[in-house]
Design a protein around this motif. Sequence first.
Motif, PDB file in Angstrom:
ATOM      1  N   GLY A   1      16.451  90.920  42.759  1.00 28.60           N
ATOM      2  CA  GLY A   1      15.692  90.452  43.918  1.00 28.60           C
ATOM      3  C   GLY A   1      14.982  91.550  44.680  1.00 28.60           C
ATOM      4  N   GLY A   2      14.847  92.725  44.068  1.00 27.36           N
ATOM      5  CA  GLY A   2      14.140  93.827  44.710  1.00 27.36           C
ATOM      6  C   GLY A   2      14.975  94.660  45.659  1.00 27.36           C
ATOM      7  N   ARG A   3      16.295  94.419  45.694  1.00 26.63           N
ATOM      8  CA  ARG A   3      17.143  95.157  46.633  1.00 26.63           C
ATOM      9  C   ARG A   3      17.284  96.632  46.263  1.00 26.63           C
ATOM     10  N   ASP A   4      17.362  96.910  44.971  1.00 25.92           N
ATOM     11  CA  ASP A   4      17.614  98.270  44.495  1.00 25.92           C
ATOM     12  C   ASP A   4      16.298  98.900  44.042  1.00 25.92           C
ATOM     13  N   THR A   5      15.865  99.944  44.723  1.00 23.39           N
ATOM     14  CA  THR A   5      14.608 100.620  44.374  1.00 23.39           C
ATOM     15  C   THR A   5      14.857 101.971  43.703  1.00 23.39           C
ATOM     16  N   SER A   6      16.078 102.186  43.222  1.00 24.71           N
ATOM     17  CA  SER A   6      16.413 103.495  42.648  1.00 24.71           C
ATOM     18  C   SER A   6      15.570 103.810  41.412  1.00 24.71           C
ATOM     19  N   ASP A   7      15.253 102.809  40.591  1.00 28.16           N
ATOM     20  CA  ASP A   7      14.430 103.057  39.407  1.00 28.16           C
ATOM     21  C   ASP A   7      13.032 103.515  39.808  1.00 28.16           C
ATOM     22  N   TYR A   8      12.494 102.884  40.834  1.00 25.40           N
ATOM     23  CA  TYR A   8      11.180 103.282  41.357  1.00 25.40           C
ATOM     24  C   TYR A   8      11.235 104.712  41.881  1.00 25.40           C
ATOM     25  N   ASP A   9      12.240 105.014  42.689  1.00 23.45           N
ATOM     26  CA  ASP A   9      12.361 106.345  43.270  1.00 23.45           C
ATOM     27  C   ASP A   9      12.529 107.405  42.191  1.00 23.45           C
TER      28      ASP A   9
ATOM     29  N   GLN B   1       8.320  95.416  44.345  1.00 23.40           N
ATOM     30  CA  GLN B   1       7.659  94.892  43.153  1.00 23.40           C
ATOM     31  C   GLN B   1       7.071  93.507  43.372  1.00 23.40           C
ATOM     32  N   ARG B   2       7.503  92.820  44.412  1.00 20.77           N
ATOM     33  CA  ARG B   2       6.965  91.486  44.680  1.00 20.77           C
ATOM     34  C   ARG B   2       5.484  91.536  45.042  1.00 20.77           C
ATOM     35  N   ALA B   3       5.000  92.731  45.390  1.00 20.91           N
ATOM     36  CA  ALA B   3       3.590  92.890  45.751  1.00 20.91           C
ATOM     37  C   ALA B   3       2.760  93.463  44.602  1.00 20.91           C
ATOM     38  N   TRP B   4       3.405  93.724  43.459  1.00 21.57           N
ATOM     39  CA  TRP B   4       2.695  94.343  42.333  1.00 21.57           C
ATOM     40  C   TRP B   4       1.899  93.310  41.551  1.00 21.57           C
TER      41      TRP B   4
ATOM     42  N   SER C   1      10.982  88.599  42.087  1.00 23.13           N
ATOM     43  CA  SER C   1      11.970  88.075  43.037  1.00 23.13           C
ATOM     44  C   SER C   1      13.205  87.507  42.348  1.00 23.13           C
ATOM     45  N   PHE C   2      13.314  87.653  41.040  1.00 22.02           N
ATOM     46  CA  PHE C   2      14.478  87.142  40.317  1.00 22.02           C
ATOM     47  C   PHE C   2      15.746  87.870  40.760  1.00 22.02           C
ATOM     48  N   ASP C   3      16.844  87.149  40.759  1.00 21.51           N
ATOM     49  CA  ASP C   3      18.138  87.731  41.141  1.00 21.51           C
ATOM     50  C   ASP C   3      19.199  87.203  40.177  1.00 21.51           C
ATOM     51  N   ASP C   4      19.596  88.036  39.234  1.00 19.26           N
ATOM     52  CA  ASP C   4      20.536  87.590  38.206  1.00 19.26           C
ATOM     53  C   ASP C   4      21.905  87.251  38.775  1.00 19.26           C
ATOM     54  N   ARG C   5      22.325  87.943  39.815  1.00 19.57           N
ATOM     55  CA  ARG C   5      23.625  87.629  40.416  1.00 19.57           C
ATOM     56  C   ARG C   5      23.583  86.268  41.101  1.00 19.57           C
TER      57      ARG C   5
END
Length: 356
Positions: A181-189, A214-217, A278-282
């Motif tokens: 759901g876009g909570r974790d931005t560590s991959d981007y950083d 990523q929801r704005a990409w 915006s997908f959230d697997d959990r």
Amino acid sequence: MLVTVITAACATIAASAATLLSHRAIVRSGNSRRLRITGPHGVDEQYFTRIGGLDQWLSVRGEDRAHPVVVELHGGPGSSNAILANVSRDWERHVTLVRWDMRGTGKTLRRSGAAAQGEMTFDRLVRDAVEVVEHVRERLGADRVVLLGCSFGSAVALRVARSRPDLVGAYVGTDQKVFDGGRDTSDYDAALERLEKAGKKKEAAAVREMGPDQRAWSAEQFSHFSRFASATDPHTFAAMKSVVMKSLWFSPLHSLREIVTFFKGFMASAAVLPDTASFDDRADGTRFGVPFFVVQGACDLVNTPARARAFFDEVQAPVKEFTLIEGAGHFAAYRHPGVFLDVLRTRVLPALAGSR
């Protein structure tokens, strides 16, 4: 004098191209011989069938039709695994391996063209995947299949395994993709940091302009980020050269024109990516009614093992196992096909038998 120089240069280029193509022909011929399945119980079929209103390409290969069936969902989106037939050849001695070029990909894309691929959405890919599994079960007389999801394909496979345990005997994710759901931005950083350290100023500026949400990409921005992240991951970049590109060039199943189509698949399939931001697997659920396996490269910086492990730890399943392939990045199962085969034989297939 100038004409002489140009003529000589053209002759040199032509000779180099001829040598390159000659070498390709020799290697492809050897690969073709290695791929032959000649036993009386074997299966080697490549064909188009109607899936989701579109002619889609399938490959069914194995030394014995009685073996368990593995349906593989490729990554990308748009990155056909059909080019990897030689890499996974030994798997076919123990399972019947089904490969599928999703809509927007490979031979499916070439068959009808980009404009005729129909609904290019993530949900459509999931529904297509269910149809493929149902088709394969009927064609091969299989009760349930092992569903193997690779990278982006693991996101599709995850949803099929969760919602249709009646079709799936075991789930295997490799290069496991996890949406949060876009909570974790560590991959981007991390990707931005790698670009800056490498002095890739233009690429780093593009990533900063995208921002971490990523929801704005756009689809194009998703594609750019994926390329930047892969190119700055040394293990993944090495696998792309030694496994993916080498397999593509020497694939006996692909013509030179189909090599061009392979790259067009990434552009044609990028349209499905914005849907996933915006997908959230959990939130979708961590309870699975089938044995659940993840095989991840320990050094993968594209789909990190830490993110895959965190999700895996929350999964509830009859059986579950998490395997790291040391020294491997993305494409871990194909960089080390023997290691993956060992997991398949000693862990997955016994669990499949026990789940029936």
